[in-house]
Design a protein around this motif. Sequence first.
Motif, PDB file in Angstrom:
ATOM      1  N   ASP B 265      -9.419  28.003  47.355  1.00  0.00           N
ATOM      2  CA  ASP B 265     -10.814  28.451  47.364  1.00  0.00           C
ATOM      3  C   ASP B 265     -11.232  29.121  48.675  1.00  0.00           C
ATOM      4  N   ILE B 266     -10.348  29.944  49.186  1.00  0.00           N
ATOM      5  CA  ILE B 266     -10.707  30.698  50.395  1.00  0.00           C
ATOM      6  C   ILE B 266     -11.410  31.990  49.952  1.00  0.00           C
ATOM      7  N   PRO B 267     -12.532  32.361  50.571  1.00  0.00           N
ATOM      8  CA  PRO B 267     -13.186  33.637  50.231  1.00  0.00           C
ATOM      9  C   PRO B 267     -12.397  34.810  50.792  1.00  0.00           C
ATOM     10  N   VAL B 268     -11.297  35.153  50.082  1.00  0.00           N
ATOM     11  CA  VAL B 268     -10.341  36.122  50.621  1.00  0.00           C
ATOM     12  C   VAL B 268     -10.998  37.477  50.850  1.00  0.00           C
ATOM     13  N   GLU B 269     -11.825  37.896  49.868  1.00  0.00           N
ATOM     14  CA  GLU B 269     -12.394  39.244  49.965  1.00  0.00           C
ATOM     15  C   GLU B 269     -13.275  39.364  51.204  1.00  0.00           C
ATOM     16  N   SER B 270     -14.091  38.336  51.468  1.00  0.00           N
ATOM     17  CA  SER B 270     -14.958  38.363  52.651  1.00  0.00           C
ATOM     18  C   SER B 270     -14.121  38.423  53.918  1.00  0.00           C
ATOM     19  N   LEU B 271     -13.037  37.627  53.957  1.00  0.00           N
ATOM     20  CA  LEU B 271     -12.181  37.623  55.142  1.00  0.00           C
ATOM     21  C   LEU B 271     -11.522  38.985  55.325  1.00  0.00           C
ATOM     22  N   CYS B 301      -4.263  41.245  43.620  1.00  0.00           N
ATOM     23  CA  CYS B 301      -5.010  42.461  43.984  1.00  0.00           C
ATOM     24  C   CYS B 301      -4.585  43.654  43.129  1.00  0.00           C
ATOM     25  N   PRO B 302      -5.526  44.258  42.378  1.00  0.00           N
ATOM     26  CA  PRO B 302      -5.168  45.409  41.553  1.00  0.00           C
ATOM     27  C   PRO B 302      -4.925  46.665  42.373  1.00  0.00           C
ATOM     28  N   SER B 303      -5.416  46.684  43.599  1.00  0.00           N
ATOM     29  CA  SER B 303      -5.255  47.875  44.436  1.00  0.00           C
ATOM     30  C   SER B 303      -4.045  47.776  45.359  1.00  0.00           C
ATOM     31  N   ASN B 304      -3.209  46.721  45.187  1.00  0.00           N
ATOM     32  CA  ASN B 304      -2.012  46.514  46.010  1.00  0.00           C
ATOM     33  C   ASN B 304      -2.325  46.405  47.493  1.00  0.00           C
ATOM     34  N   ILE B 305      -3.486  45.876  47.823  1.00  0.00           N
ATOM     35  CA  ILE B 305      -3.792  45.646  49.236  1.00  0.00           C
ATOM     36  C   ILE B 305      -3.068  44.368  49.659  1.00  0.00           C
ATOM     37  N   HIS B 306      -2.371  44.414  50.794  1.00  0.00           N
ATOM     38  CA  HIS B 306      -1.670  43.210  51.244  1.00  0.00           C
ATOM     39  C   HIS B 306      -2.651  42.344  52.021  1.00  0.00           C
ATOM     40  N   LEU B 307      -3.449  41.535  51.269  1.00  0.00           N
ATOM     41  CA  LEU B 307      -4.526  40.760  51.878  1.00  0.00           C
ATOM     42  C   LEU B 307      -4.009  39.780  52.923  1.00  0.00           C
TER      43      LEU B 307
END
Lengths: 296, 364
Positions: B265-271, B301-307
């Motif tokens: 439950d980490i807010p990955v997108e915000s980070l 990730c649908p955009s292949n971003i290496h989060l």
Amino acid sequence: MAVTDRPKFQTTGIMVHVVIALLPGLGVSAWFLGPKVFLVVLVSIFAAVTTEAIGTRSVQILRDGSAVVTGMLIGLCIPSSVAFWVPIVASASAITLGKLVFGGLGKNLFNPAMVGYALVLIAFPMQLVYLDGLTGATALDVLKHQETESLSQLINHPAFGLVGAKHFEWMNLAFLVGGLYLVLLRIVPWLLPLSVLLGIAVPTLVFYPLGDATYSFGSPWFHLFAGGTMLTAFFIATDPVTSPSAKLPQIIYGFFVGSVAFFIRCFGTWADGFAFAILLANAFLPLLEPKKMPRP
Amino acid sequence: MPDQANIRVASDTIVETANSLPSIDWKQATPDVLLERIAEAEVVGMGGAGFPTAKKISLTQQHPPNFVIANGIETDPGVNADKVLLERHLNDVLTGLRIVAKILSAIQSFVAISHERTVQVAQGLLNDNETVRYLKPTFQNGAERELIQMLTGHVVQNDSFPAFDGYLVLNVHTLYAVAEAIEGKPLTKRLVTVNDETRWIDIGTPVGEILGSSDPIRVGCYATGHRPEVNEVLTAEVNAISIDKSVHALPCIHCGWCDLACPRDIPVESLYLIAGQLEPNLAAQDALNRCNDCGACVVACPSNIHLLDYLRELRHRNDIERERISRATQARLRVDAREQRKRSEAISSDTKRSERMRQQHKWQ
């Protein structure tokens, strides 16, 4: 290797599925409003893609497919009776003012398709009226301008269909089918379209009995199957860039879109209010999801 | 400028096999002999940590009673090195497990496998105090602490380590290496999934040469691996060499799928958005601490971003920032202490002087 239970999609793949889901709606529109619908949609797509390629000086950028979806949505919003330059103006301004000025895909605050559509709606209102000779005025126009009619008179009006607006109810049904396809693929979160539909149905329930005596604002079924309800609920309000991704903000956002659209329909100047409802809700998005604020 | 030595290291292209050691009969040997051999053969944790196995075993040994767990949960997307190993060398893996269990005189041994067919084969080969369990290859199941909880019900507290509670989790490939070491073969090669194909590769091979094409690669699986450093070579813990899709990443469309995919439950997108500001953000440290680099967000990730790259980058910047703050605080404390000392010295010298004056007056 099954790692997550979520099916894996690429951004380009999402756009392809959205286009596939729009096809039944497009087909039904063409069935009722004539093959010119195809022409309008193709012109819109072409204008959107060309504008994006010129604006970014890059063909590579087109591979995400978002320009195609934007153009297709504009083409489906605009009535087929318009002059050929209207979809071009709408698509070009959608891509430039709606997307590129913010920095491209993912950074835009407003839904590009609705920016373009709202612009031509304000600039050329007479072009945007459905005058097909088929329906005359649409049911939403009747509802707005013939307020004194009682409910029974309204239902018997030739612009009305079985439950919603004549012809438009079938288009809405087709968009509903396409939208459910996206929900089943889990490309679209189910909560968002549901809240939009509830957002328009709940105020309708409140105003429906009230109007029964002298004049009516239309039944919930009518509003769900008239104008661009289903197209907005499943395809426009669910644009990932301009809609919230957490559950509670999704409910608020969807309800806001639906109810604002209802009030514009019944008390505003325009026949259908979804374009402005979406743009208003987009403006409130940073308040709903403050953590997503850092967008240039 | 200091003189820079201009040294160029080049391979002499001579391949020599490592000196083989005498084979040990592990059923007769004492735990110390076995442990010494495992250290001598340089067996390290091959599940990702690369921690010396002999040290890990002796750490656990100090905290009896002991339980041994063979970790055959393969969570890295697109990697099947463990699967291939279990299909070909299940007996050796079980031997390795029994050797480790003998060293620890473990109460019970567990084998956790994420391939159903291998589980069925393993069931026929087990002794009394051994259990095999099928677990789904989810990111939770693959992690050490979560695996212990799933198999034994024991919860390792956050401030403790599995070894301090007497639990030893070893990757199946490590156990295979243990069995080989006892037979006399040091750890010199391992199974690596190279772009969907799994094969034996010598440890120490330059990673750039493994794939045999000029595509950008990641060392490890696509989701959790890192971009290769200059002259990086294959180490024992690397289970895959994958093609790096993130070089063709599309923009983030804020779909929030990374947030949904995260098992913690980490807010990955915000980070990710915070990381894009290229500044440290200590408010995000809590969320970053929870991340165990599983790579679920990267897969989603649908955009292949290496989060994960962005999260690691943010963590790195935060580390530097915390270091800077702690140094600044220490300097501040030193300055304060010095001023305090000066002030107290000044006061004491004042009182001394007035004392002297009073003495002088007295004399007059």
